[in-house]
Design an enzyme around this catalytic site. Sequence first.
Site, PDB file in Angstrom:
ATOM      1  N   GLU A   1      43.203  25.408 -28.132  1.00 14.81           N
ATOM      2  CA  GLU A   1      42.714  24.167 -27.499  1.00 14.81           C
ATOM      3  C   GLU A   1      43.816  23.133 -27.234  1.00 14.81           C
ATOM      4  O   GLU A   1      43.687  21.960 -27.562  1.00 14.81           O
ATOM      5  CB  GLU A   1      41.610  23.563 -28.383  1.00 14.81           C
ATOM      6  CG  GLU A   1      40.482  24.554 -28.638  1.00 14.81           C
ATOM      7  CD  GLU A   1      39.432  24.048 -29.631  1.00 14.81           C
ATOM      8  OE1 GLU A   1      39.495  22.881 -30.031  1.00 14.81           O
ATOM      9  OE2 GLU A   1      38.563  24.857 -30.011  1.00 14.81           O
TER      10      GLU A   1
ATOM     11  N   GLU B   1      34.394  33.343 -29.360  1.00 10.48           N
ATOM     12  CA  GLU B   1      33.520  32.507 -30.199  1.00 10.48           C
ATOM     13  C   GLU B   1      32.129  32.362 -29.570  1.00 10.48           C
ATOM     14  O   GLU B   1      31.529  31.314 -29.567  1.00 10.48           O
ATOM     15  CB  GLU B   1      34.149  31.130 -30.412  1.00 10.48           C
ATOM     16  CG  GLU B   1      35.571  31.178 -30.918  1.00 10.48           C
ATOM     17  CD  GLU B   1      36.159  29.819 -31.187  1.00 10.48           C
ATOM     18  OE1 GLU B   1      35.393  28.840 -31.236  1.00 10.48           O
ATOM     19  OE2 GLU B   1      37.392  29.713 -31.372  1.00 10.48           O
TER      20      GLU B   1
END
Length: 402
Positions: free
Chosen positions: A178, A288
Amino acid sequence: MTNMDFYNIAKKATRGTMFFTIASLALSLVQCTSKHQVTTSVAANNPDKGLKDYYKNYFPIGVAVSMASLHGSDSALIVKEFNSVTPENDMKMGPIHPSENVYNWKNADAIVDFAVSHQIRIRGHNLCWHNQEAAWMFKGPNGEPVTKELLLQRLKDHIFAVAGRYKGKIYAWDVVNEAVDDSDDTTQVYRKSNWYKICNGPDFIDSAFKYAHQADPNAKLYYNDYNSEHPVKREKIYKLLKKLIDDHAPIDGVGMQAHWKLNDPSPEELRKALDEVTSLGLKVQFTEMDITIRLPKPPPALGTMPAPTPVPDSGYTAQAEARQIAQYKMAFDIIRQYRKYITNVTFWNVSDRSSWLDGRGGGLLGGAAAGVNTPRVIRKAYPLLFDENRQRKKAYWAVVNF
Ligand code: G3I
């Protein structure tokens, strides 16, 4: 004899329309019956088959695990359904390396030992992130802000210690997590994290990949992010990936986290994102995956605003269930078409019994995004393929019946 043999024999045996019609009707009945039987047998007569078996000719199917998952009913479900695991939290920088000379190996080792003992592959998560970071890394010897040189040395030492410890056991790493800016400002490619600010730019990302490759040359190295299908963020991730490739960073692929919603992503956005990253020659892992039925409501403005009145949980309605089934089916229909690029699909948490989205340590938005003091309004997300009793939901069958 296959149905086609029957069809061809029937077609050759006579030119009479009547027989041909009867034959083709009989064939369609046989096809229908056998297809139905095959579907039914695939669905009902294979209680021992798990997700990993249905997808054994496609890619591994994984799940995020915690220490709690390794015991009792969760562990049985993990072994039956999955052939890849990712530690949900126990390998992150803060939990595993809380101070310069302290490493918490216990939980990470337990998860690795569990996986190895069950011949389950392991994804490492993660080696560099702005969240759950090891705060000590950003302080100099006398408490002053750390220098770029010292921070990168600490990052190298961390990666060598962690990726080195699991060398040969962890087959793929989320090296950097991220690092792309989340705003709609197309001029801001990178998240202004402590990493970015102290290193005065994104080259800490190149360094992290270099260190990870030096620590474990055989591990597959991924850049991992969420909302990778949203057009603005998709383009920013593409720019980051292209820069890493142009810099000759040892990157193998991109992790698309796939924290999705009932209407997000669209099939077009998913295809576009896959086409773009695979055009760079990269592999893809969905790292995820979950599909919440909840459309998060923004928390009220802070300050004088009254505490939010709890919104009743509308629950897992038939409509939400139908939309979730459709979204999972859409996603897996497309993902299977990209099988030559996709090397893992991992779900984030085992079942609806314990999803990170359900306010564990979080608040209105659920999950960890909110602070622990944010007023908590728990509206369950029901995001996975197994319900709160760890039973297969209808969405499970939409994923495996293809
Ligand atoms: O372990 C402490 C415990 O000692 C303490 O009492 C408790 C109360 O604050 O907190 C516990 O730590 C929590 C940790 O999960 C373990 O349960 C943190 O507060 C909480 O913020 C943390 O949330 C995790 C979140 O990442 C933030 O790191 C979620 O479980 C985890 O599912 C989530 O996973 C992330 C991926 O790593 C990256 N992609 C997004 C995804 C969802 O946010």
